[in-house]
Design a protein around this motif. Structure first.
Motif, PDB file in Angstrom:
ATOM      1  N   ALA A  12       0.842  -1.192   0.000  1.00  0.00           N
ATOM      2  CA  ALA A  12       0.000   0.000   0.000  1.00  0.00           C
ATOM      3  C   ALA A  12       0.875   1.239   0.000  1.00  0.00           C
ATOM      4  O   ALA A  12       2.099   1.166   0.188  1.00  0.00           O
ATOM      5  N   SER A  13       0.244   2.387  -0.211  1.00  0.00           N
ATOM      6  CA  SER A  13       0.951   3.653  -0.065  1.00  0.00           C
ATOM      7  C   SER A  13       1.294   3.879   1.408  1.00  0.00           C
ATOM      8  O   SER A  13       0.659   3.322   2.302  1.00  0.00           O
ATOM      9  N   GLY A  14       2.305   4.703   1.656  1.00  0.00           N
ATOM     10  CA  GLY A  14       2.649   5.068   3.019  1.00  0.00           C
ATOM     11  C   GLY A  14       3.503   4.081   3.760  1.00  0.00           C
ATOM     12  O   GLY A  14       3.678   4.199   4.979  1.00  0.00           O
ATOM     13  N   THR A  15       4.059   3.097   3.065  1.00  0.00           N
ATOM     14  CA  THR A  15       4.879   2.076   3.731  1.00  0.00           C
ATOM     15  C   THR A  15       6.345   2.477   3.853  1.00  0.00           C
ATOM     16  O   THR A  15       7.097   1.847   4.585  1.00  0.00           O
ATOM     17  N   GLY A  16       6.751   3.511   3.097  1.00  0.00           N
ATOM     18  CA  GLY A  16       8.149   3.928   3.111  1.00  0.00           C
ATOM     19  C   GLY A  16       8.917   3.537   1.873  1.00  0.00           C
ATOM     20  O   GLY A  16      10.142   3.589   1.865  1.00  0.00           O
ATOM     21  N   LYS A  17       8.217   3.161   0.787  1.00  0.00           N
ATOM     22  CA  LYS A  17       8.951   2.703  -0.392  1.00  0.00           C
ATOM     23  C   LYS A  17       9.756   3.812  -1.065  1.00  0.00           C
ATOM     24  O   LYS A  17      10.813   3.536  -1.648  1.00  0.00           O
ATOM     25  N   THR A  18       9.282   5.067  -0.958  1.00  0.00           N
ATOM     26  CA  THR A  18      10.076   6.158  -1.526  1.00  0.00           C
ATOM     27  C   THR A  18      11.388   6.310  -0.763  1.00  0.00           C
ATOM     28  O   THR A  18      12.456   6.448  -1.374  1.00  0.00           O
ATOM     29  N   THR A  19      11.331   6.250   0.557  1.00  0.00           N
ATOM     30  CA  THR A  19      12.548   6.343   1.361  1.00  0.00           C
ATOM     31  C   THR A  19      13.496   5.201   1.043  1.00  0.00           C
ATOM     32  O   THR A  19      14.714   5.395   0.898  1.00  0.00           O
ATOM     33  N   VAL A  20      12.956   3.985   0.918  1.00  0.00           N
ATOM     34  CA  VAL A  20      13.801   2.828   0.591  1.00  0.00           C
ATOM     35  C   VAL A  20      14.405   2.983  -0.801  1.00  0.00           C
ATOM     36  O   VAL A  20      15.594   2.730  -1.011  1.00  0.00           O
ATOM     37  N   THR A  21      13.587   3.411  -1.768  1.00  0.00           N
ATOM     38  CA  THR A  21      14.096   3.618  -3.129  1.00  0.00           C
ATOM     39  C   THR A  21      15.233   4.628  -3.138  1.00  0.00           C
ATOM     40  O   THR A  21      16.291   4.393  -3.743  1.00  0.00           O
ATOM     41  N   LEU A  22      15.030   5.758  -2.475  1.00  0.00           N
ATOM     42  CA  LEU A  22      16.057   6.794  -2.445  1.00  0.00           C
ATOM     43  C   LEU A  22      17.298   6.325  -1.697  1.00  0.00           C
ATOM     44  O   LEU A  22      18.427   6.608  -2.110  1.00  0.00           O
ATOM     45  N   GLY A  23      17.087   5.589  -0.600  1.00  0.00           N
ATOM     46  CA  GLY A  23      18.228   5.073   0.141  1.00  0.00           C
ATOM     47  C   GLY A  23      19.049   4.090  -0.675  1.00  0.00           C
ATOM     48  O   GLY A  23      20.284   4.148  -0.695  1.00  0.00           O
ATOM     49  N   LEU A  24      18.370   3.170  -1.370  1.00  0.00           N
ATOM     50  CA  LEU A  24      19.068   2.218  -2.233  1.00  0.00           C
ATOM     51  C   LEU A  24      19.804   2.939  -3.362  1.00  0.00           C
ATOM     52  O   LEU A  24      20.975   2.654  -3.650  1.00  0.00           O
ATOM     53  N   ALA A  25      19.095   3.863  -4.016  1.00  0.00           N
ATOM     54  CA  ALA A  25      19.698   4.564  -5.149  1.00  0.00           C
ATOM     55  C   ALA A  25      20.940   5.335  -4.730  1.00  0.00           C
ATOM     56  O   ALA A  25      21.987   5.263  -5.395  1.00  0.00           O
ATOM     57  N   LEU A 113       5.860  -6.698 -17.666  1.00  0.00           N
ATOM     58  CA  LEU A 113       6.364  -6.240 -18.960  1.00  0.00           C
ATOM     59  C   LEU A 113       7.885  -6.310 -19.037  1.00  0.00           C
ATOM     60  O   LEU A 113       8.451  -6.746 -20.039  1.00  0.00           O
ATOM     61  N   THR A 114       8.541  -5.867 -17.978  1.00  0.00           N
ATOM     62  CA  THR A 114      10.000  -5.745 -18.007  1.00  0.00           C
ATOM     63  C   THR A 114      10.723  -7.004 -17.558  1.00  0.00           C
ATOM     64  O   THR A 114      11.885  -7.223 -17.927  1.00  0.00           O
ATOM     65  N   GLY A 115      10.074  -7.794 -16.698  1.00  0.00           N
ATOM     66  CA  GLY A 115      10.761  -8.931 -16.094  1.00  0.00           C
ATOM     67  C   GLY A 115      11.587  -8.561 -14.885  1.00  0.00           C
ATOM     68  O   GLY A 115      12.269  -9.422 -14.303  1.00  0.00           O
ATOM     69  N   TRP A 116      11.534  -7.301 -14.459  1.00  0.00           N
ATOM     70  CA  TRP A 116      12.296  -6.894 -13.278  1.00  0.00           C
ATOM     71  C   TRP A 116      11.649  -7.479 -12.024  1.00  0.00           C
ATOM     72  O   TRP A 116      10.442  -7.332 -11.804  1.00  0.00           O
ATOM     73  N   PRO A 117      12.412  -8.155 -11.172  1.00  0.00           N
ATOM     74  CA  PRO A 117      11.862  -8.679  -9.911  1.00  0.00           C
ATOM     75  C   PRO A 117      11.447  -7.554  -8.971  1.00  0.00           C
ATOM     76  O   PRO A 117      11.917  -6.412  -9.080  1.00  0.00           O
ATOM     77  N   VAL A 118      10.576  -7.887  -8.036  1.00  0.00           N
ATOM     78  CA  VAL A 118      10.024  -6.917  -7.106  1.00  0.00           C
ATOM     79  C   VAL A 118      10.649  -7.090  -5.728  1.00  0.00           C
ATOM     80  O   VAL A 118      10.733  -8.213  -5.211  1.00  0.00           O
ATOM     81  N   VAL A 119      11.082  -5.996  -5.147  1.00  0.00           N
ATOM     82  CA  VAL A 119      11.473  -5.953  -3.739  1.00  0.00           C
ATOM     83  C   VAL A 119      10.304  -5.324  -2.991  1.00  0.00           C
ATOM     84  O   VAL A 119       9.942  -4.170  -3.247  1.00  0.00           O
ATOM     85  N   VAL A 120       9.697  -6.067  -2.095  1.00  0.00           N
ATOM     86  CA  VAL A 120       8.508  -5.611  -1.381  1.00  0.00           C
ATOM     87  C   VAL A 120       8.914  -4.936  -0.070  1.00  0.00           C
ATOM     88  O   VAL A 120       9.636  -5.532   0.740  1.00  0.00           O
ATOM     89  N   VAL A 121       8.456  -3.715   0.120  1.00  0.00           N
ATOM     90  CA  VAL A 121       8.675  -2.997   1.377  1.00  0.00           C
ATOM     91  C   VAL A 121       7.418  -3.148   2.228  1.00  0.00           C
ATOM     92  O   VAL A 121       6.319  -2.778   1.795  1.00  0.00           O
ATOM     93  N   ILE A 122       7.563  -3.700   3.414  1.00  0.00           N
ATOM     94  CA  ILE A 122       6.424  -3.904   4.312  1.00  0.00           C
ATOM     95  C   ILE A 122       6.596  -3.050   5.558  1.00  0.00           C
ATOM     96  O   ILE A 122       7.619  -3.133   6.244  1.00  0.00           O
ATOM     97  N   ASP A 123       5.587  -2.227   5.819  1.00  0.00           N
ATOM     98  CA  ASP A 123       5.555  -1.468   7.064  1.00  0.00           C
ATOM     99  C   ASP A 123       5.192  -2.455   8.174  1.00  0.00           C
ATOM    100  O   ASP A 123       4.063  -2.934   8.247  1.00  0.00           O
TER     101      ASP A 123
END
Length: 439
Positions: A12-25, A113-123
């Motif tokens: 869902a939204s609000g789990t912190g995926k933007t923070t995780v994405t930015l941290g990883l990047a 479409l891309t075949g990119w695997p998913v990393v799931v962020v769970i709050d």
């Protein structure tokens, strides 16, 4: 060659995926890896944060508005890189009911479409082993995507982490990281999402803190090893032609919502972009052949826009002989007046008769399919876009720009406006942000 990639998503939204994405990047980028970020879906705020984290432009990839060929072309255009990290939108499987060009707009569609695997962020707040059931459900809901593992966020204690790991491992999935809550990397928000990247003076410190957190509590080697090559192959997709060879583009804190791929396409088509700031009382460059007013936050700057007499006079002079188009906030600024949240009416540029109000906020959100009834600069005859605002239309007296429907095919009243001037110019505007041409 397109490098291996991953999609960071969540239940869902609000789990912190933007923070995780930015941290990883940022963590990978500062270690010397050339990281290319993308954003799944129509969000026009997150790509600026991605760019700040990686030092490279980030582009939206939207399966409802874009065909597979365009998505492939946009990915290929941002190469070379060594690792792709795409940020999902909402929950992994969330999209609209009726598919568009190549899907419903969900992050799962992009993964398929891309075949990119998913990393799931769970709050992990308020749960323990149940996190395993949630992750397993996300992984098994569709058999055409692959979940590479889970990053647990907002973990309260070592005991909490142990219970969470037990649940994830019982589901047969891999824990790629466990992040404690850290207030120092929480970013401020407003009604349309995060406060924009360029407005946050403390952004680099936040990005470094996010990278430190991810580097300390995630297995970066395992995350990178989980990435897979893109299965799409670059196609000869042509971007939308620019509205003119020289384009005056409003660009400041009030006008900043424009999709990066649109500007890149204009430049690829040979156009020169001429930025100007309405908030600084600047008008469009007279040498431009068209003027474009993007969306943004005119409601937060309405008094300054109302007082910007130089901007308003210059815009009206320009529109007498040349085309001017506005999207959402830009459309409102082209209107006659805007009523702020406190009920005060502020006079806008007056190119159109549109009157809007924020006194009684109502959210308007969703994909839009527009069939133009009159030409507009830079817009194809049939366009796919996205609308997200809290403005109420008080009056929309000019001729409609388009017949506009939502993703289900239902008509919406936000038709946009069009008006011709005696000198040959015209003003057009819409509440939807253009993403792509519809097939």
């Amino acid at each position: 060659m397109i490098p291996p990639g991953l999609i960071v998503s969540a239940p869902a939204s609000g789990t912190g995926k933007t923070t995780v994405t930015l941290g990883l990047a940022r963590a990978f980028a500062r270690a010397g890896t050339v990281v290319q970020a993308f954003k799944s879906g129509p969000d026009y705020i997150d790509p600026a944060f991605h760019r700040a984290a990686t030092g490279r432009p980030s582009v939206n990839l939207d399966s409802w508005a874009m065909g597979a060929g365009q998505i492939a072309a946009l990915i290929a255009a941002e190469m070379p890189a060594e690792l792709v990290i795409a940020e999902g939108s909402m929950g992994l499987h969330d999209g609209v009911a009726a598919p568009g060009e190549s899907g419903t707009g969900s992050s799962a569609d992009l993964a398929a479409l891309t075949g990119w695997p998913v990393v799931v962020v769970i709050d992990a707040s308020g749960q323990a082993q149940t996190a395993g059931a949630v992750a397993l459900g996300l992984a098994r809901f569709r058999d055409d995507i692959r979940v590479a593992g889970v990053i647990l966020n907002r973990v309260a204690s070592p005991r909490h982490e142990a219970l969470l790991r037990a649940g994830i491992e019982a589901a047969g999935l891999t824990v790629l990281g466990a992040l404690p809550r850290l207030a120092a990397i929480e970013m401020p928000e407003r009604h349309l999402g995060l406060v924009q990247a360029e407005e946050q003076a403390d952004l680099d410190r936040i990005l470094e803190a996010a990278a430190d957190l991810v580097a300390q509590h995630c297995d970066l080697d395992a995350i990178r090893a989980a990435a897979l090559p893109c299965r799409l192959h670059a196609a000869g997709h042509l971007p939308l032609p620019p509205p003119a060879e020289r384009i005056a583009l409003a660009r400041d804190a009030a006008f900043s919502f424009v999709y990066p791929h649109l500007i890149a396409g204009w430049r690829a088509g040979g156009a020169t972009i001429l930025p100007f700031s309405p908030l600084a009382d600047e008008g469009p460059d007279p040498s431009a052949g068209a003027c474009w007013l993007p969306g943004g936050y005119p409601e937060l700057h309405a008094p300054r826009l109302a007082a910007a007499q130089g901007f308003k006079r210059a815009l009206n002079r320009f529109a007498e002989t040349k085309p001017v188009h506005g999207e959402c906030g830009g459309y409102m600024a082209m209107g006659a007046g805007l009523v702020a949240k406190d009920g005060t009416r502020h006079a806008m540029a007056g190119l159109l008769g549109l009157e809007t109000s924020f006194a009684k906020r109502k959210m308007h959100l969703g994909y839009r399919l527009a069939d133009l009834q009159t030409p507009a600069p830079g817009l194809p005859p049939r366009a796919r876009g996205h609308e997200f605002h809290y403005a109420t239309i008080l009056s929309q007296p000019d001729a409609p720009l388009a017949r506009v429907t939502d993703a289900t095919g239902a008509l919406v009243p936000e038709t946009g406006s069009a008006k011709a001037f005696s000198g040959g110019g015209r003003a057009t505007g819409s509440f939807f942000h253009l993403i792509a041409e519809a097939s």
